[in-house]
Design a protein around this motif. Structure first.
Motif, PDB file in Angstrom:
ATOM      1  N   SER A 303       0.835  -1.201   0.000  1.00 57.37           N
ATOM      2  CA  SER A 303       0.000   0.000   0.000  1.00 57.37           C
ATOM      3  C   SER A 303       0.866   1.246   0.000  1.00 57.37           C
ATOM      4  CB  SER A 303      -0.954   0.021   1.202  1.00 57.37           C
ATOM      5  OG  SER A 303      -0.251   0.169   2.413  1.00 57.37           O
ATOM      6  N   TYR A 324      -2.503  -1.041  -3.192  1.00 54.47           N
ATOM      7  CA  TYR A 324      -3.552  -0.147  -2.718  1.00 54.47           C
ATOM      8  C   TYR A 324      -3.036   1.274  -2.512  1.00 54.47           C
ATOM      9  CZ  TYR A 324      -7.819  -2.820  -1.964  1.00 54.47           C
ATOM     10  OH  TYR A 324      -8.999  -3.504  -2.151  1.00 54.47           O
ATOM     11  N   LEU A 411      -7.758  -5.201   1.766  1.00 51.45           N
ATOM     12  CA  LEU A 411      -6.408  -4.745   2.092  1.00 51.45           C
ATOM     13  C   LEU A 411      -5.878  -5.445   3.336  1.00 51.45           C
ATOM     14  CD1 LEU A 411      -3.967  -2.843   1.809  1.00 51.45           C
ATOM     15  CD2 LEU A 411      -5.289  -1.112   3.065  1.00 51.45           C
TER      16      LEU A 411
END
Length: 463
Positions: A303, A324, A411
């Motif tokens: 991420s 992400y 996530l």
């Protein structure tokens, strides 16, 4: 040999017969006792009877956004048993046995997920705000405040959070997470990043005399081997995620690009990602500008946090790799004025750049998860304020809501248990007045909070 008189011999014989009788009686009692023990043992070993049935709790919802489709459904009954959702069906007539909770004036939806929090930080607009916490507040005191923050964010409807480092409080986030999981204190379920990583000399506290030893907000690591060692240490002590600070010192180029100074080299970043993934953990990268984002994407982090500027090519790579984007919009607006007055005017330019980046990311199909960086702003501000900024920057209300439910669960690797309201999932359910798809600010007015089938006080619950 000693001889006894006849009367003595008769007495001895009588006593002998008496002792034999007492001994026989004792043996009989022992046998009976052993038999009783055997009976008790048999009873103890007998299989237990059936456990008492767990009764259902029925939520009578005026509406439901379940995360599985685009629209908000009408009146719905949700059956909860223990910590799980058992059934979801249209209607409002809960004639079955069990407790009924009347939410007929509210819209139910999955528990919210904030993928970027700091429960051990109490706001840091300026360096002075940050330094005071690390220099004047003990880790123990900061942990007490963290338990209050955990309770507060749960009351706002966030039943899960990813807490991205303790800012100098060591592994205290692991203890807060465990205390919640064990039912000692109320709060959301947590994934934690413990100490975070940065290179030597890049992260506060900074600017003190060389002879003065001051605490650091991160664990410093240098070189590929040193980075791997730090990853192993943090995972050993309970980190679910490894967080890295990938850039610093921001400035805007004439073409509008937000430039930076990268921290870790690409070799170091790759070592961090490789070691973390080898141990089946994930990497979150604080990357706000050109080089930090690029190195993070090249290394294969999971991420990108903040991402005020992301180059188009890096966006394409994020889509390909499934990386992400956690934009944390509001916190940048919150700190901009104070940091500009403190000598960093670039922060007043970064908001406009951030909006353009966010809109490009939406168009490019980058996966976006809701995260606020609460703790970077005051804990008395509801982090659900972020939803309004996401809509302002181009998301539909449904996209914003999905970012804090379906996308957040993915996530965190919890899609099998969270993110939607459906049978088999954990009973994490919140309720708000009105339809959040019509007015996203409704999410700032959570009036009902259930986590794993247990009802907790909601911040805006009706009196």
């Amino acid at each position: 040999m000693t001889s006894f008189p006849p009367d003595c011999r008769l007495g001895v014989a009588a006593r002998a017969r008496g002792l034999r009788w007492v001994a026989a009686l004792a043996i009989a009692e022992l046998i009976v006792g052993l038999g009783g023990l055997g009976s008790a043992a048999a009873e103890a070993e007998a299989p237990p009877g059936p456990a008492p049935a767990v009764s259902s709790t029925w939520l009578r919802c005026g509406g439901l956004w379940d995360g599985r489709g685009g629209k908000t459904h009408g009146p719905t009954l949700i059956e909860v048993r223990a910590d799980r959702i058992v059934s979801v069906r249209p209607g409002s007539d809960a004639t079955q046995d069990g407790k009924v909770i009347d939410l007929s004036g509210l819209t139910c939806l999955p528990g919210l997920i904030d993928s970027h929090t700091h429960v051990l930080l109490q706001g840091d607009i300026t360096a002075a705000d940050y330094d005071e916490q690390l220099l004047k507040q003990s880790p123990e005191y900061r942990t007490i405040l963290a338990t209050m923050n955990a309770r507060r964010i749960l009351s706002w409807g966030f039943t899960s959070i990813r807490d991205l480092e303790t800012e100098g409080a060591g592994y205290a986030d692991v203890d807060v997470k465990n205390a919640i999981a064990r039912g000692i204190i109320p709060g959301p379920r947590m994934q934690v990043a413990t100490r975070s990583l940065d290179v030597t000399g890049a992260y506060p506290l900074l600017g003190y005399a060389p002879a003065v030893t001051v605490p650091k907000g991160v664990q410093e690591a240098d070189g590929a081997d040193g980075a791997r060692r730090a990853v192993r240490e943090q995972i050993y002590h309970g980190a679910d995620w490894i967080k890295v600070y990938s850039d610093r010192s921001y400035q805007v180029q004439p073409d509008g690009t937000l430039d930076d100074i990268p921290t870790f080299t690409l070799e170091e970043m790759r070592a961090i990602v490789d070691e973390t993934h080898r141990q089946r953990h994930k990497v979150a990268s604080h990357a706000m500008a050109l080089h930090g984002v690029h190195n993070s994407v090249e290394a294969g982090v999971d991420s990108i946090e903040h991402g005020n500027y992301i180059a188009d090519e890096d966006m394409r790579m994020m889509v390909q790799k499934g990386i992400y984007y956690v934009p944390t919009i509001f916190v940048g607006e919150y700190v901009a004025e104070g940091r500009a007055k403190a000598g960093a005017p670039v922060w007043k330019q970064m908001g406009e750049i951030h909006e353009k980046t966010f809109r490009r990311a939406l168009k490019a199909g980058v996966k976006i998860a809701f995260g606020t960086d609460v703790g970077g702003f005051d804990w008395h501000i509801n982090p659900a304020h972020e939803f309004g900024w996401m809509v302002k920057f181009g998301m539909t209300p449904e996209q914003a809501l999905r970012s804090a439910t379906v996308a957040g669960a993915e996530l965190l690797g919890w899609s099998d248990r969270l993110g939607t309201v459906e049978a088999g999932k954990l009973a994490d359910i919140v309720a708000v007045p009105g339809d959040p798809l019509e007015d996203i600010t409704r999410l700032e007015k959570v009036q009902f909070v259930m986590k794993e089938g247990v009802v907790y006080p909601a911040a805006d619950a009706a009196p």
